[in-house]
Design a protein around this motif. Structure first.
Motif, PDB file in Angstrom:
ATOM      1  N   GLU A  12      23.196  23.564 -17.402  1.00 13.67           N
ATOM      2  CA  GLU A  12      22.668  24.904 -16.603  1.00 13.67           C
ATOM      3  C   GLU A  12      21.981  24.099 -15.565  1.00 13.67           C
ATOM      4  OE1 GLU A  12      22.747  26.216 -20.639  1.00 13.67           O
ATOM      5  OE2 GLU A  12      22.002  24.409 -20.032  1.00 13.67           O
ATOM      6  N   ASP A  13      21.499  24.947 -14.560  1.00 15.63           N
ATOM      7  CA  ASP A  13      20.698  24.621 -13.302  1.00 15.63           C
ATOM      8  C   ASP A  13      21.025  23.331 -12.932  1.00 15.63           C
ATOM      9  OD1 ASP A  13      18.636  24.785 -11.629  1.00 15.63           O
ATOM     10  OD2 ASP A  13      16.959  24.087 -13.176  1.00 15.63           O
ATOM     11  N   ARG A  14      22.346  23.308 -12.137  1.00  9.94           N
ATOM     12  CA  ARG A  14      22.866  22.254 -11.476  1.00  9.94           C
ATOM     13  C   ARG A  14      22.473  22.183  -9.996  1.00  9.94           C
ATOM     14  NH1 ARG A  14      27.085  22.183  -7.978  1.00  9.94           N
ATOM     15  NH2 ARG A  14      28.372  20.151  -7.664  1.00  9.94           N
ATOM     16  N   ARG A  15      21.940  21.257  -9.594  1.00 10.91           N
ATOM     17  CA  ARG A  15      21.430  21.123  -7.917  1.00 10.91           C
ATOM     18  C   ARG A  15      21.984  20.039  -7.680  1.00 10.91           C
ATOM     19  NH1 ARG A  15      16.718  22.370  -8.586  1.00 10.91           N
ATOM     20  NH2 ARG A  15      16.641  24.659  -7.538  1.00 10.91           N
ATOM     21  N   SER A  16      22.556  19.886  -6.276  1.00 15.28           N
ATOM     22  CA  SER A  16      23.206  18.708  -5.626  1.00 15.28           C
ATOM     23  C   SER A  16      22.745  18.915  -4.174  1.00 15.28           C
ATOM     24  CB  SER A  16      24.856  19.098  -5.633  1.00 15.28           C
ATOM     25  OG  SER A  16      25.141  20.097  -4.843  1.00 15.28           O
ATOM     26  N   ALA A  17      22.471  17.402  -3.634  1.00 20.64           N
ATOM     27  CA  ALA A  17      22.038  17.471  -2.239  1.00 20.64           C
ATOM     28  C   ALA A  17      22.698  16.366  -1.579  1.00 20.64           C
ATOM     29  CB  ALA A  17      20.653  17.042  -2.284  1.00 20.64           C
ATOM     30  N   GLU A  18      22.976  16.419  -0.450  1.00 25.48           N
ATOM     31  CA  GLU A  18      23.637  15.452   0.401  1.00 25.48           C
ATOM     32  C   GLU A  18      22.909  15.105   1.787  1.00 25.48           C
ATOM     33  OE1 GLU A  18      27.792  15.111   2.897  1.00 25.48           O
ATOM     34  OE2 GLU A  18      27.926  15.021   0.718  1.00 25.48           O
ATOM     35  N   ILE A  19      22.552  13.945   1.983  1.00 17.32           N
ATOM     36  CA  ILE A  19      21.767  13.451   3.028  1.00 17.32           C
ATOM     37  C   ILE A  19      22.673  12.448   3.930  1.00 17.32           C
ATOM     38  CG2 ILE A  19      19.763  12.447   4.481  1.00 17.32           C
ATOM     39  CD1 ILE A  19      18.287  13.496   1.738  1.00 17.32           C
ATOM     40  N   GLU A  20      22.816  12.593   5.113  1.00 11.89           N
ATOM     41  CA  GLU A  20      23.736  11.628   5.942  1.00 11.89           C
ATOM     42  C   GLU A  20      22.760  11.135   7.103  1.00 11.89           C
ATOM     43  OE1 GLU A  20      27.883  11.426   6.614  1.00 11.89           O
ATOM     44  OE2 GLU A  20      28.045  13.401   5.600  1.00 11.89           O
ATOM     45  N   THR A  21      22.529  10.040   7.437  1.00 12.43           N
ATOM     46  CA  THR A  21      22.168   9.429   8.541  1.00 12.43           C
ATOM     47  C   THR A  21      22.938   8.509   9.517  1.00 12.43           C
ATOM     48  OG1 THR A  21      19.911   9.492   7.601  1.00 12.43           O
ATOM     49  CG2 THR A  21      19.998   8.218   9.324  1.00 12.43           C
ATOM     50  N   GLN A  22      22.881   8.734  10.719  1.00 13.14           N
ATOM     51  CA  GLN A  22      23.447   7.625  11.706  1.00 13.14           C
ATOM     52  C   GLN A  22      22.368   7.470  12.436  1.00 13.14           C
ATOM     53  OE1 GLN A  22      25.027  11.202  11.487  1.00 13.14           O
ATOM     54  NE2 GLN A  22      26.420  10.662   9.828  1.00 13.14           N
ATOM     55  N   PHE A  70      23.730   9.631   1.129  1.00 17.94           N
ATOM     56  CA  PHE A  70      22.776   9.452   0.008  1.00 17.94           C
ATOM     57  C   PHE A  70      23.367  10.881  -0.836  1.00 17.94           C
ATOM     58  CE2 PHE A  70      19.265  10.723  -2.839  1.00 17.94           C
ATOM     59  CZ  PHE A  70      19.269   9.878  -3.525  1.00 17.94           C
ATOM     60  N   GLU A  71      23.634  10.902  -2.018  1.00 19.62           N
ATOM     61  CA  GLU A  71      24.043  12.099  -2.692  1.00 19.62           C
ATOM     62  C   GLU A  71      23.473  12.190  -4.099  1.00 19.62           C
ATOM     63  OE1 GLU A  71      28.635  13.286  -2.037  1.00 19.62           O
ATOM     64  OE2 GLU A  71      28.424  11.262  -2.582  1.00 19.62           O
ATOM     65  N   ASP A  72      23.119  13.276  -4.523  1.00 21.60           N
ATOM     66  CA  ASP A  72      22.186  13.318  -5.567  1.00 21.60           C
ATOM     67  C   ASP A  72      22.381  14.572  -6.374  1.00 21.60           C
ATOM     68  OD1 ASP A  72      19.573  12.325  -7.157  1.00 21.60           O
ATOM     69  OD2 ASP A  72      19.294  14.447  -6.949  1.00 21.60           O
ATOM     70  N   GLU A  73      22.723  14.711  -7.683  1.00 20.54           N
ATOM     71  CA  GLU A  73      22.973  15.807  -8.493  1.00 20.54           C
ATOM     72  C   GLU A  73      22.102  15.575  -9.556  1.00 20.54           C
ATOM     73  OE1 GLU A  73      27.337  18.073  -9.483  1.00 20.54           O
ATOM     74  OE2 GLU A  73      27.297  15.989  -9.240  1.00 20.54           O
ATOM     75  N   THR A  74      21.653  16.796  -9.966  1.00 23.73           N
ATOM     76  CA  THR A  74      20.830  16.988 -11.100  1.00 23.73           C
ATOM     77  C   THR A  74      21.120  18.235 -11.958  1.00 23.73           C
ATOM     78  OG1 THR A  74      19.146  18.081 -10.116  1.00 23.73           O
ATOM     79  CG2 THR A  74      18.642  15.746  -9.890  1.00 23.73           C
TER      80      THR A  74
END
Length: 666
Positions: free
Chosen positions: A324-334, A309-313
């Motif tokens: 401005e105010d760029r935030r990104s996240a990456e969650i990986e699950t196995q 799951f990738e999320d960018e705001t």
């Protein structure tokens, strides 16, 4: 994207082929009203016979109520609270007074990664591929591990059928006066979806596509801020299975979801209003395989699963040319599982399972890591459960789950459920059902390692690597009666006692580069709380034409440190519905209503959000065998919160909504 959806909607609306048509009128088959369920015990049981209270949303319910996603599919389930995720465009689910961080959402038994904090956004899961949704309330950690303290929502997808089958749907809707700008008479939302499945005794495959678009909605015209997000949501899933004989089944699948949403927001800094566009792009990929083998030694099943799951705001100030105010996240699950079940003798069914789970999280603000790269956690878990009939009418289901977590060591979660058939009066079976379970939740990676930097608007939230797991004791006691034909009454008492509850607390104040004060918060184990109450649900089909159903929930909650009620938990909730079906014409009319009482919005219990009532009306009209026209009005009463008091008013955000659609099945 909008032009493509419009073209697809037109194409779907013209796919009527008399040579492929079959009857698709709503069914009143008793088996559809008393389905086989699996979530409560991980074994197949009729809903009326389950020793664990399970509530089911069927495929027929989803179609009758025109649910577009899981949020809308769950709206009529008694006792569930569906709440807008704070400062997000989606919704989360609360159960028995426990918030969404403590409710586990599964698709075919596989976990769904949280899109924000520990919360799963249930609007991201399309309804097109859902066969049914099973809801189990209370601590079920013995079956489903960490984060199931409040309960489990298991979304079971549609199986491919023998032969060739298809479904296509097109829909358009409007918020009326709340449509953005001067477009009150225009279409504000659109949906187009399609499904095809092909199968024979040896193999099967299915493909599902769902696209939704929205112009958003604006309940405060004349201001920059809008409440509903503008953008698109797109979902695609394909599966392929092989069944070499009746004792074996193998399947692989791939699931892709994408959303691109934009909100207009206003931020205040130093008393000055700053107008922004909040943009969010999210991508979710789920890949998996599973097998079932029925042998003389028992039934074996297993799975391999991977989710990314990738999320960018962005919070883009419109007065400046850059974002401005760029935030990104990456969650990986196995996740890998191996399960074994065996009928030891006629009244004794044993289940055991092994599970490996690994999760990683990376998050950045601009190019600065808010969570250190490589941060992860993993666990090894073992489950054993015994399902025994001590007598013909008394069933007990004890279970135990042992977990070894890479950061928190060993944990044991026992549970016990029972069901006693009391008597039979005419067609009605009377029973008593009870359960006790130990729940727990391991702190997620964000709570332990995340630095949420909003210093530009005055606060920062710091992760705490020293957090301990939360735990709970859950007690359920129910009485009921059913006739196996869709009529039932169910009364359930519940009590949940939670310790080491994780929450944010103020730790200090510091100065930023401009000398302005910034409040610093951190996650800590401080809270002890309890929730208790009673749930009453019932349904009765008077005849094939009329059916009524409803549920009432009374709940009390308490913060044990203060003796005051927990916030955002109403004492009273009433849900009721009536369904009418004209036998000759196939016309189906559904009326649903929800009442929710006041709820405190501050910890001192001095501020209350008003009570509210909404009503929805739905219409389904088959016009030519497989072809059905449907439409409705959601929130007829136009109940809506006061957005000038958004943090204190918990009434619905969406006002009255009109829609019309077309569905073809064959």
């Amino acid at each position: 994207m909008k032009k493509q959806i419009s073209l697809l909607m037109f194409s779907l609306a013209t796919m009527t082929s008399p040579g492929l048509m079959a009857d698709n009128l709503p069914t009143t088959d008793p088996q559809a009203m008393n389905p086989v369920v699996v979530t409560g015990t991980r074994s197949e049981k009729l809903l009326s016979d389950s020793p664990v209270k399970t509530e089911v949303v069927s495929r027929q319910d989803i179609q009758s109520n025109h649910a577009r996603d899981v949020k809308e599919a769950l709206e009529d389930v008694p006792g569930l609270l569906l709440k807008r995720i704070h400062r997000k465009s989606g919704y989360e689910v609360w159960m028995q007074g426990l918030d969404s961080n403590r409710v586990k959402v599964l698709i075919d038994g596989e976990p769904v990664a949280a899109s924000t904090g520990s919360t799963v956004d249930v609007t991201q899961i399309s309804s097109l591929n859902i066969e049914r949704i099973e809801v189990v309330k209370g601590a079920t950690s013995a079956l489903y591990g960490s984060s199931a303290m409040g309960g489990v929502i298991n979304i079971i997808t549609r199986p491919a059928e023998q032969g060739v089958h298809y479904e296509a749907l097109a829909e358009a809707g409007s918020f009326g006066e709340d449509n953005p700008g001067e477009r009150s008479a225009e279409i504000a939302t659109g949906r187009a979806s399609g499904r095809i499945s092909i199968g024979n005794p040896q193999w099967y495959s299915a493909l599902n596509i769902d696209a939704r678009t929205s112009e958003g909605f604006d309940a405060t015209p004349g201001t920059w801020t809008t409440q509903g997000a503008e953008g698109e949501r797109f979902a695609l899933k394909g599966s392929f299975g092989w069944t070499p004989d009746q004792q074996q089944r193998y399947e692989v699948y791939a699931d892709y979801y994408r959303e691109d949403l934009t909100n207009q927001i206003t931020a205040y800094t130093g008393g000055k209003a700053i107008f922004k566009l909040k943009e969010e792009e999210a991508d979710r990929i789920r890949l998996g395989s599973r097998f079932n083998i029925d042998s003389t030694s028992g039934e074996w099943s297993g799975s391999l699963f991977h989710e990314k799951f990738e999320d960018e705001t962005y919070q883009d100030v419109i007065a400046t040319p850059e974002k401005e105010d760029r935030r990104s996240a990456e969650i990986e699950t196995q996740r890998a599982t191996l399960n074994w079940s065996h009928q030891v003798w006629e009244a004794h069914y044993l289940t055991s399972g092994l599970e490996y789970f690994r999760e990683t999280l990376e998050q950045y603000k601009e190019d600065t890591a808010e969570v250190s790269p490589g941060t992860d956690r993993q666990s090894f878990e073992w489950l054993i459960q015994d399902d025994v009939f001590l007598t013909e009418n008394l069933e007990i289901v004890p279970g135990l789950r042992l977990q070894h977590d890479s950061d928190f060591g060993n944990y044991a979660a026992p549970k016990l459920n029972l069901r006693q058939e009391i008597s039979k009066v005419d067609e009605w079976g009377l029973f008593v059902r009870g359960g006790v379970g130990r729940g727990y939740r391991v702190p997620n990676l964000k709570e332990r390692h995340y630095t949420f930097d909003h210093s530009h608007i005055g606060y920062v939230v710091l992760g705490n690597p020293d957090l301990e797991p939360e735990s709970s004791n859950s007690f359920q006691l129910g009485f009921g009666a059913n006739n196996g034909k869709g009529a039932y009454v169910d009364l359930n008492f519940f009590y949940n006692d939670i310790t080491d509850l994780i929450e944010t607390a103020f730790s200090q104040e510091r100065k930023d580069s401009r000398g302005d004060g910034v409040a610093v918060y951190s996650y800590i184990n401080v809270a002890e709380a309890e929730t208790r109450g009673v749930e009453l649900s019932a349904a009765y089909p008077f005849n094939p034409t009329w059916r009524v159903h409803g549920g009432y929930t009374y709940m009390e909650s308490e913060d044990k440190r203060t003796g005051l009620a927990l916030i955002k938990r109403p004492k009273h909730q009433l849900k009721a519905g009536v369904k009418y079906r004209h036998q000759e014409w196939g016309t189906e009319l559904v009326l649903n209503a929800v009442y929710q009482s006041e709820e405190f919005t501050d910890e001192a219990n001095t501020l209350e959000s008003p009570d509210w009532t909404t009503m929805d009306i739905k219409l389904n009209q088959p016009i030519y065998s497989q072809l059905t026209v449907f439409g409705g009005i959601d929130n007829i009463t136009d109940t809506q919160r006061d957005f000038s008091q958004a943090d204190r008013d918990m009434r619905p955000e969406e006002g009255r909504f009109f829609y019309l659609g077309l569905r073809i099945e064959g």
